[in-house]
Every structure is written in structure tokens, then in C-alpha cells.
Design a protein around this motif. Structure first.
Motif, short mmCIF file in Angstrom:
data_model
loop_
_atom_site.label_atom_id
_atom_site.label_comp_id
_atom_site.label_asym_id
_atom_site.label_seq_id
_atom_site.Cartn_x
_atom_site.Cartn_y
_atom_site.Cartn_z
N ILE A 311 81.15 -11.85 -16.71
CA ILE A 311 81.26 -13.10 -17.47
C ILE A 311 82.48 -13.08 -18.41
O ILE A 311 83.19 -14.09 -18.50
CB ILE A 311 79.96 -13.41 -18.23
CG1 ILE A 311 78.82 -13.65 -17.23
CG2 ILE A 311 80.12 -14.63 -19.14
CD1 ILE A 311 77.46 -13.92 -17.86
N PRO A 312 82.77 -11.97 -19.12
CA PRO A 312 83.99 -11.97 -19.94
C PRO A 312 85.26 -12.21 -19.14
O PRO A 312 86.23 -12.75 -19.67
CB PRO A 312 83.98 -10.56 -20.57
CG PRO A 312 82.56 -10.16 -20.59
CD PRO A 312 81.99 -10.72 -19.31
N TYR A 318 88.86 -16.48 -24.09
CA TYR A 318 87.77 -17.07 -24.88
C TYR A 318 86.51 -16.20 -24.88
O TYR A 318 85.43 -16.66 -25.25
CB TYR A 318 87.43 -18.46 -24.33
CG TYR A 318 88.58 -19.43 -24.34
CD1 TYR A 318 89.16 -19.86 -25.54
CD2 TYR A 318 89.11 -19.92 -23.15
CE1 TYR A 318 90.22 -20.74 -25.55
CE2 TYR A 318 90.18 -20.81 -23.14
CZ TYR A 318 90.73 -21.22 -24.35
OH TYR A 318 91.79 -22.09 -24.36
N ALA A 319 86.64 -14.94 -24.48
CA ALA A 319 85.48 -14.05 -24.36
C ALA A 319 84.77 -13.80 -25.68
O ALA A 319 83.60 -13.42 -25.70
CB ALA A 319 85.91 -12.72 -23.74
N ARG A 347 84.68 -29.70 -26.80
CA ARG A 347 86.09 -29.28 -26.82
C ARG A 347 86.26 -27.91 -26.16
O ARG A 347 87.17 -27.69 -25.36
CB ARG A 347 86.60 -29.23 -28.26
CG ARG A 347 88.10 -28.87 -28.35
CD ARG A 347 88.57 -28.72 -29.78
NE ARG A 347 88.02 -27.52 -30.40
CZ ARG A 347 87.12 -27.52 -31.38
NH1 ARG A 347 86.65 -28.67 -31.85
NH2 ARG A 347 86.69 -26.39 -31.89
N GLU A 348 85.36 -27.00 -26.49
CA GLU A 348 85.44 -25.66 -25.91
C GLU A 348 85.20 -25.67 -24.41
O GLU A 348 85.82 -24.91 -23.66
CB GLU A 348 84.45 -24.73 -26.61
CG GLU A 348 84.84 -24.41 -28.06
CD GLU A 348 83.85 -23.46 -28.73
OE1 GLU A 348 82.80 -23.16 -28.12
OE2 GLU A 348 84.14 -23.01 -29.85
N VAL A 402 94.14 -10.31 -18.95
CA VAL A 402 93.53 -11.06 -20.05
C VAL A 402 92.23 -10.39 -20.50
O VAL A 402 91.96 -10.23 -21.69
CB VAL A 402 93.26 -12.52 -19.60
CG1 VAL A 402 92.38 -13.23 -20.63
CG2 VAL A 402 94.57 -13.26 -19.44
N TYR A 403 91.43 -9.97 -19.52
CA TYR A 403 90.16 -9.34 -19.81
C TYR A 403 90.36 -8.04 -20.59
O TYR A 403 89.68 -7.77 -21.56
CB TYR A 403 89.44 -9.05 -18.47
CG TYR A 403 88.12 -8.39 -18.59
CD1 TYR A 403 87.13 -8.92 -19.41
CD2 TYR A 403 87.81 -7.24 -17.86
CE1 TYR A 403 85.88 -8.31 -19.48
CE2 TYR A 403 86.58 -6.64 -17.93
CZ TYR A 403 85.62 -7.18 -18.75
OH TYR A 403 84.41 -6.58 -18.83
N ALA A 404 91.37 -7.25 -20.15
CA ALA A 404 91.62 -5.98 -20.85
C ALA A 404 92.07 -6.22 -22.28
O ALA A 404 91.66 -5.51 -23.20
CB ALA A 404 92.68 -5.19 -20.08
N ARG A 405 92.91 -7.23 -22.48
CA ARG A 405 93.40 -7.51 -23.83
C ARG A 405 92.28 -7.96 -24.75
O ARG A 405 92.34 -7.81 -25.97
CB ARG A 405 94.51 -8.58 -23.78
CG ARG A 405 95.82 -8.08 -23.21
CD ARG A 405 96.95 -9.06 -23.55
NE ARG A 405 96.73 -10.35 -22.96
CZ ARG A 405 97.13 -10.70 -21.75
NH1 ARG A 405 97.73 -9.82 -20.98
NH2 ARG A 405 96.91 -11.91 -21.28
N SER A 406 91.23 -8.56 -24.16
CA SER A 406 90.12 -9.03 -25.00
C SER A 406 89.21 -7.90 -25.43
O SER A 406 88.26 -8.10 -26.17
CB SER A 406 89.30 -10.09 -24.24
OG SER A 406 88.58 -9.50 -23.19
#
Length: 409
Positions: A311-312, A318-319, A347-348, A402-406
Motif C-alpha cells: 500500500i505505501p 503521500y505514504a 482534495r487528497e 519514491v517508496y524508498a525515499r518515504s
């Protein structure tokens, strides 16, 4: 149409939920590309709702739809089932035997290995879809299933993981894959990205999914009860889905005095269910790459979901909006905040939908899996990937970055 048609047989125990949605989309795309496709699944699983989708798929399956008794757990009956399925698959003479889920994956690899002993060149492909990877490696059941996965890994030609999370879970619980592996996100069709508008009499919250504790409907019900304790009024809610623990949840609703607030609907198409309420709640305790999350985001419906499985990776940057799984207090707060600020929720939902289409596509999903088939057969080596595969690989890499950066790896 493809210039290298293949004979592809998919095998899954339970033809329901997200795992069947994945197979249905993949088999349809493969058939449309000119491949001969077949499906083998359990004969006792599935409601009228589920069986309708099976029957819709049947005309596209030139290698047929066959159903055999398959038990969920390991039992002595597995021996007779394996023999019956082996005879059926042998007569189909497949090039690809693609197993889905723990049981389907076991049948595909064992039977594929048996066929290879008699000269077949069938490729054995496995996609866990969570399955045995959900088990705790520190418990006996988990140790048994993960040991079996390690043994089966030795007779596997290709592995498909539906999320980066699933790939990492396989490495940590089973071990480094010996077979060629590829991360392939579940995909949606272009028409699924049309926003869904709710009914005029829409409720406050919708739970949609299988009715079993792994998916968290009990947490959903308890959160509604908590809100009533605090405000004196329970939000209006809908529960859509079927499952083995449905009666327990109905009893829970009666015991908590929420009959007037919560309506059970059985199974419905997701986009029809989305019209019932202003907010969707997916309080899962474990997931791989859930279609219902993808469908909710694509339909641009406000969503409350947990930080589990892949899911992330869907939420990307936006995780941070995701909540801790199994934490009833945080789920209650998230639902209260959704009631207080519906404009923010809308909005989200719009922001999240805009970043989904490029990565989660049925075309990319089909291309990535088909090129893996070709790769393990020596038809299309990895260093000669098609332009579509290269595009898909780039999309995968971007999403994973993106996932790793989150901070969720």
C-alpha cells in the motif's frame, strides 16, 4: 497479435478477490494477444458473485476452465488432487504453467517438474500474492510454510512479485530467489480512472473487501462504535463483501447496538459500492498489493488505509497519510478527522489519483509478465527487452524510488 504464441495455464486455489482479479486481467490480455490460455482452480470456492466472473472469463480460455477440489491447508487429499490436475495439465501440453498463491504455486511447480521429467519444456512461474509470506517466521506454521517455499524455490523458473514489499518479504522469510524474478504491479484499465460520484443519500463510511480478520472489518466496526461513544451518534456505514467470518461481524454489530448504523450488502462491483459512502476505509492487517486500494484511488474516492504490504508503494510520496495497522485508536481518529474535514479528503483523493495511472496499468502488467515468460524460455533475453518492457521497468523503478525515499522499505 503476437508472433510467438504460447500455451499458458494459470493455476490458483481460490478464484476470488484480488488474486482472481489479477488472473482475470492477465488471462484476458494474453488471450487478446493471441496466446492460448487456460485456468485451473478449486471447485468448491466462490459465491454466485465470484462464479459470474469465472463464467465471463470462460469464452476467452481456449485451453479451458477446469475445477478440482483443492484444500486450503496441507492435507492427505492433496495427493489425489495433484494427480488429477497433473493428468489434466499433461493433456494441455503448456509452454507456461503459472501458479498463483501458495497452493496454486505448489501445484504448478510440482506438476511442471513432473512434466519436465518426461521431456516437457514447460516453464514454472510462481506469484505468491502474499499467501505464505503473511505467516510469522517465528511461529511453527510460518517455519513450515517458509521451508516448503525454499524447497519449491529450487524447481521454480520465474517469480512474479506484485509489490516491492512482497519481494523483500520473500527474501527475508524464504531467501534470495534462485529463479529469475520481476516486480510487476497490479494494473487497472483506463476506464477505471473515471471518478465515481456518490449517491445523494450516501453514508459516511464504506468497508469493502473479504470478511475475515486479516482485512480488518472488526476494526472498522469497533471504530464506528468508538465514535458513537464519543459523540452519541454512530456514523452511517456500509459493509460490502463476503467471507468466512461474516456471521461473527454481524453478531458484533448486534452486540454493539449498531444495527441502525451499519448495513451489510454482500458482494458488489467496487465502483457500485463506492457510490454508497463518502469515505472508503481499508483497515487491513496484512496485504500484498490490494486491488481495492488501486480501484478506490482510481475512482477518486476519499480513502483511509493502513501502512501494510504494498500500500505505501501505491501512495508513494503521500505514504505519510497511512495509519498503523491494527491500531484501533488511530483508525478511530482518522475516521473522525474525515468526518470533520470532507473538503480535505476530496482534495487528497484527487491528488492521489493523478499519480497512479502511469504505474498501475494492465498493459504494463501484461507486458512485464509476458516478457518474463519469454526470458525464462530463452526467447527474449533480459538485455533485449521490448520498448514496452523498458517503459514498464522505468515505471517500476520510479515508484520504488519514491517508496524508498518515504522510508517504508
Amino acid at each position: 497479435m503476437t508472433t510467438n504464441p504460447m500455451r499458458i495455464v494459470h493455476c490458483v486455489r481460490s478464484p476470488i478477490g484480488g488474486i482472481f482479479r489479477h488472473i482475470r486481467d492477465l488471462a484476458t490480455a494474453q488471450a487478446e494477444a493471441g496466446h492460448d490460455v487456460g485456468l485451473i482452480c478449486d471447485s468448491s470456492t466462490g459465491s454466485t458473485f465470484d462464479n459470474r466472473f469465472l463464467e465471463e472469463l470462460r469464452p476467452k480460455l481456449t485451453l479451458g476452465l477446469a475445477r478440482f477440489p483443492m484444500q486450503r491447508q496441507l492435507t492427505p487429499k492433496d495427493m489425489s488432487a495433484t494427480l488429477a490436475i497433473y493428468r489434466h495439465i499433461r493433456d494441455l501440453n503448456p509452454d507456461i504453467l503459472h501458479g498463483h498463491g501458495a497452493k496454486g504455486g505448489a501445484y504448478a511447480r510440482l506438476i511442471g517438474s513432473g512434466l519436465r521429467l518426461f521431456g516437457s519444456k514447460v516453464a514454472r512461474i510462481y506469484c505468491p500474492h502474499g499467501g505464505s509470506l503473511h505467516y510469522d517466521p517465528n511461529r511453527l506454521e510460518g517455519r513450515v510454510y517458509h521451508t516448503l517455499e525454499r524447497l519449491l524455490g529450487r524447481i521454480t523458473d520465474g517469480l512474479v512479485f506484485v509489490s516491492d514489499y512482497e519481494s523483500a518479504a520473500y527474501e527475508s522469510k524464504v531467501g534470495q530467489p534462485k529463479a529469475k524474478s520481476r516486480i510487476v504491479y497490479n494494473g487497472l484499465t483506463p476506464e477505471e480512472f473515471a471518478p465515481v460520484t456518490v449517491n445523494k443519500d450516501a453514508g459516511d463510511f464504506l468497508y469493502i473487501g473479504m470478511l475475515r480478520d486479516l482485512k480488518g472489518p472488526d476494526l472498522f466496526i469497533e471504530a464506528l462504535y468508538n465514535i458513537r461513544l464519543k459523540t452519541g451518534t454512530a456514523p452511517r456505514a456500509h459493509i460490502v463483501g463476503e467471507g468466512p467470518q461474516e456471521e461473527r461481524y454481524r453478531n458484533m454489530v448486534r452486540k454493539l447496538g449498531l444495527e441502525d448504523a451499519i448495513t451489510f450488502h454482500g458482494a458488489l462491483p467496487a465502483r457500485e459500492a463506492f457510490k454508497l459512502a463518502r469515505n472508503v476505509v481499508i483497515p487491513s492487517r496484512a496485504e500484498a498489493m490490494p486491488y481495492i486500494i488501486l480501484e478506490t484511488v482510481a475512482a477518486q474516492r476519499p480513502l483511509i488505509a493502513t501502512r501494510v504490504g504494498g500500500i505505501p508503494e501505491i501512495f508513494g510520496r503521500y505514504a505519510s497519510r497511512l495509519i498503523e495497522p491494527g491500531h484501533i485508536g488511530k483508525l478511530t481518529v482518522a475516521m473522525e478527522e474525515a468526518l470533520e474535514d470532507p473538503v480535505r479528503m476530496e482534495r487528497e483523493a484527487s491528488e492521489l489519483q493523478r499519480c497512479l495511472a502511469a504505474t498501475f496499468s494492465t498493459d504494463l502488467m501484461n507486458d512485464r509478465i509476458t516478457t518474463l515468460y519469454q526470458d525464462v524460455q530463452g526467447i527474449a533475453p533480459a538485455d533485449e527487452a521490448t520498448p514496452q518492457a523498458a517503459e514498464s521497468a522505468s515505471a517500476d523503478s520510479s515508484a520504488q524510488a519514491v517508496y524508498a525515499r518515504s522510508g517504508n522499505r
